[in-house]
Scaffold this motif. Structure first.
Motif, PDB file in Angstrom:
ATOM      1  N   PRO A 144      35.385  45.483  54.734  1.00  0.00           N
ATOM      2  CA  PRO A 144      36.184  44.937  53.629  1.00  0.00           C
ATOM      3  C   PRO A 144      35.563  45.303  52.284  1.00  0.00           C
ATOM      4  N   CYS A 145      36.346  45.250  51.236  1.00  0.00           N
ATOM      5  CA  CYS A 145      35.804  45.477  49.896  1.00  0.00           C
ATOM      6  C   CYS A 145      36.443  44.481  48.934  1.00  0.00           C
ATOM      7  N   LEU A 146      35.654  44.050  47.960  1.00  0.00           N
ATOM      8  CA  LEU A 146      36.109  43.055  46.999  1.00  0.00           C
ATOM      9  C   LEU A 146      35.351  43.245  45.699  1.00  0.00           C
ATOM     10  N   THR A 147      36.081  43.247  44.586  1.00  0.00           N
ATOM     11  CA  THR A 147      35.471  43.304  43.258  1.00  0.00           C
ATOM     12  C   THR A 147      35.681  41.959  42.574  1.00  0.00           C
ATOM     13  N   PRO A 148      34.611  41.299  42.146  1.00  0.00           N
ATOM     14  CA  PRO A 148      34.756  39.987  41.504  1.00  0.00           C
ATOM     15  C   PRO A 148      35.635  40.067  40.261  1.00  0.00           C
ATOM     16  N   LEU A 149      36.347  38.976  39.993  1.00  0.00           N
ATOM     17  CA  LEU A 149      37.263  38.943  38.852  1.00  0.00           C
ATOM     18  C   LEU A 149      36.573  39.238  37.529  1.00  0.00           C
ATOM     19  N   ASP A 150      35.322  38.818  37.398  1.00  0.00           N
ATOM     20  CA  ASP A 150      34.641  38.979  36.111  1.00  0.00           C
ATOM     21  C   ASP A 150      33.883  40.292  35.992  1.00  0.00           C
ATOM     22  N   HIS A 151      34.056  41.208  36.954  1.00  0.00           N
ATOM     23  CA  HIS A 151      33.345  42.488  36.863  1.00  0.00           C
ATOM     24  C   HIS A 151      33.853  43.252  35.639  1.00  0.00           C
ATOM     25  N   PRO A 152      32.949  43.760  34.791  1.00  0.00           N
ATOM     26  CA  PRO A 152      33.403  44.411  33.558  1.00  0.00           C
ATOM     27  C   PRO A 152      34.283  45.632  33.782  1.00  0.00           C
ATOM     28  N   ALA A 153      34.027  46.381  34.848  1.00  0.00           N
ATOM     29  CA  ALA A 153      34.884  47.543  35.107  1.00  0.00           C
ATOM     30  C   ALA A 153      36.285  47.116  35.506  1.00  0.00           C
ATOM     31  N   LEU A 154      36.399  46.039  36.280  1.00  0.00           N
ATOM     32  CA  LEU A 154      37.716  45.513  36.630  1.00  0.00           C
ATOM     33  C   LEU A 154      38.453  45.054  35.384  1.00  0.00           C
ATOM     34  N   GLN A 155      37.744  44.416  34.477  1.00  0.00           N
ATOM     35  CA  GLN A 155      38.383  43.967  33.246  1.00  0.00           C
ATOM     36  C   GLN A 155      38.862  45.140  32.393  1.00  0.00           C
ATOM     37  N   SER A 156      38.179  46.283  32.487  1.00  0.00           N
ATOM     38  CA  SER A 156      38.663  47.479  31.793  1.00  0.00           C
ATOM     39  C   SER A 156      40.001  47.929  32.359  1.00  0.00           C
ATOM     40  N   VAL A 157      40.130  47.873  33.677  1.00  0.00           N
ATOM     41  CA  VAL A 157      41.401  48.239  34.303  1.00  0.00           C
ATOM     42  C   VAL A 157      42.498  47.282  33.846  1.00  0.00           C
ATOM     43  N   VAL A 158      42.198  46.000  33.814  1.00  0.00           N
ATOM     44  CA  VAL A 158      43.191  45.008  33.413  1.00  0.00           C
ATOM     45  C   VAL A 158      43.617  45.225  31.965  1.00  0.00           C
TER      46      VAL A 158
END
Length: 470
Positions: A377-391
């Protein structure tokens, strides 16, 4: 001095609109190549698809474009370094092979002759996954046009495999062998989708998968149930008891140790899932079912996205023909699959299932259990800065709030996360009505252009807001 946000958004959109026609012509040319990895007669077409993409990436500006052979179909690798040596490195993943398709399957037109009807492009691969791979070519050019750069803000790499629709049998080995070339601070997977046209979303994780087959053996041959029934163990009964013992009364998996390490949903994640416009009755119609069922204490979306499961995929044994045959069968079979969530180790799950099965099987019944290759499985935490860049990049493109989903299925993204040690982020614009693997597959052209816009904004946001600590 950087341009104001509104000017950048305007510049990106103007550039995309000016090049939209040529972009769609190129995409249609690629879609005409029947790169069906599952059918040996199309092996040359899969190779031709890889060659086509490598050439187009060179035309886009990537200074490094290579065909990477595997024991099966070839992958394409491209790289475009940033002029900033301290910029983060981002690897984009997708695939250029497609599912089989033929007019007689129910297509309205030739599946490999792209057709635009209204604002939709129909062809095999339009959404899964050529369209979503290809939007990165126009996206990076729009990024350069809007920023005045001659190279991306990040060190940009692409890996586009040729066997995803055949289960990616050689992908992990390719990643392991080429890990140094593929090294990245973050991985962007553009082989996914959104909730709907009106509700743009970003996926934060995928479940993993472990599968096994349990064979149970009793008498050395089928024997008479009158002469021996009730006096020797029946492997078909043992199979039924094994299946019945798989869950408890709350629909939780009853295998001891199965939940060890599970990353539980946070209150915030549960709130975000609940914000989605989920229609359970419509979902049941799609599932061809009449009632929901699953682990107590969790909603339907939580069950399919964020909770581990055990499913019986097949069970059999004994006489299956018409009428009766009064026997105790010599063997029986159970096929099981386990969907895994972040924190679960497939090796631990396999050991737990093996021990559980051994405890369930009665004396006089021999069993053999075989596991296939697992997907983590894979999971990126909501507060990960790279994820926030995507958002943020999606937010600029769609001009509305971006919500969060997960995927209940699995894919090769977990191999990239595990081997490269980089967080996996999902950037996809496909919607459920696109009909992946089905007749008349399509992509919504407006959403495809939003994918281009998102990619154009993403590289600058990552460069400005995120650096992976050394």
């Amino acid at each position: 001095m950087s341009k104001p946000v509104d000017d950048v958004v305007s510049t990106v959109r103007t550039y995309i609109e000016a090049h939209r026609g040529a972009f769609l012509d190129d995409l249609a040319e690629w879609l005409r190549i029947p790169s069906v990895s599952a059918q040996p007669e199309h092996a040359a077409d899969v190779a031709r698809s890889a060659d086509w993409l490598a050439a187009k990436l060179r035309d886009t500006g990537f200074p490094t474009c290579e065909i990477w052979p595997t024991a099966g179909a070839p992958a394409v690798f491209a790289e475009w370094p940033s002029e900033d040596p301290e910029a983060p490195t981002v690897l984009v993943y997708g695939h250029h092979d497609v599912q089989p398709a033929a007019r007689e399957d129910g297509w309205d037109t030739d599946p490999f002759e792209p057709v635009i009807r209204g604002n939709r492009l129909h062809a095999r691969g339009a959404a899964d996954d050529k369209g979503q791979v290809f939007f990165h070519t126009l996206g990076v050019r729009a990024h350069l046009a809007a920023t005045g750069r001659t190279a991306p803000s990040v060190h940009l790499k692409l890996l586009v495999e040729g066997e995803e629709e055949s289960g990616s049998p050689h992908f992990r080995r390719l990643v392991e062998e080429r890990a140094e070339r593929l090294a990245a601070d973050a991985v962007i997977v553009s082989d996914t989708g959104m909730w709907s046209e009106d509700t743009p979303t970003v996926c934060t994780g995928m479940r993993g998968l472990a599968e096994c087959e349990i064979e149970l053996f009793g008498p050395a041959q089928d024997i008479h149930s009158g002469s021996f029934g009730g006096a020797v163990p029946n492997p078909a009964t043992a199979a039924a008891r094994l299946v019945a013992a798989l869950h408890d009364e709350h629909a939780r998996v009853a295998v001891p140790g199965f939940y060890e390490g599970v990353t539980e949903l946070t209150d915030r994640e549960r709130e975000l899932f609940a914000e989605l416009p989920f229609d359970e009755e419509q979902w049941l119609r799609t599932a061809r079912s009449t009632a929901t069922h699953g682990e107590a204490g969790h909603t339907t979306l939580e069950r399919v996205w964020a909770r581990p499961t055990a499913e019986v995929n097949g069970i059999g044994g004994g006489y299956q023909g018409p009428g009766s045959k009064t026997i105790i069968p010599s063997s029986a079979l159970v096929k099981l699959s386990f969907r895994l969530v972040a924190g679960q180790d497939p090796d631990h799950v396999e050991k737990a299932v093996r021990a559980w099965a051994a405890d369930q099987v009665p004396a006089g019944v021999r069993h053999e259990i075989t596991f296939g290759p697992a997907t983590r499985p894979c999971l990126t935490p909501l507060d990960h800065p790279a994820l926030q860049s995507v958002v943020r990049a999606m937010g600029r493109a769609f001009e509305q709030p971006i919500r969060y989903t997960r995927e209940g299925g699995s894919g090769p993204a977990a191999d990239l996360q595990e081997v490269l040690g980089a967080p996996v982020l999902f950037l996809g614009i496909s919607v459920p009505s696109d009909g992946w693997h089905a007749p008349n597959e399509k992509v919504e052209l407006d959403l495809l252009m939003k994918g281009v816009e998102t990619a154009a904004h993403l590289w600058g946001d990552l460069a400005e807001n995120w650096r992976e600590p050394n």
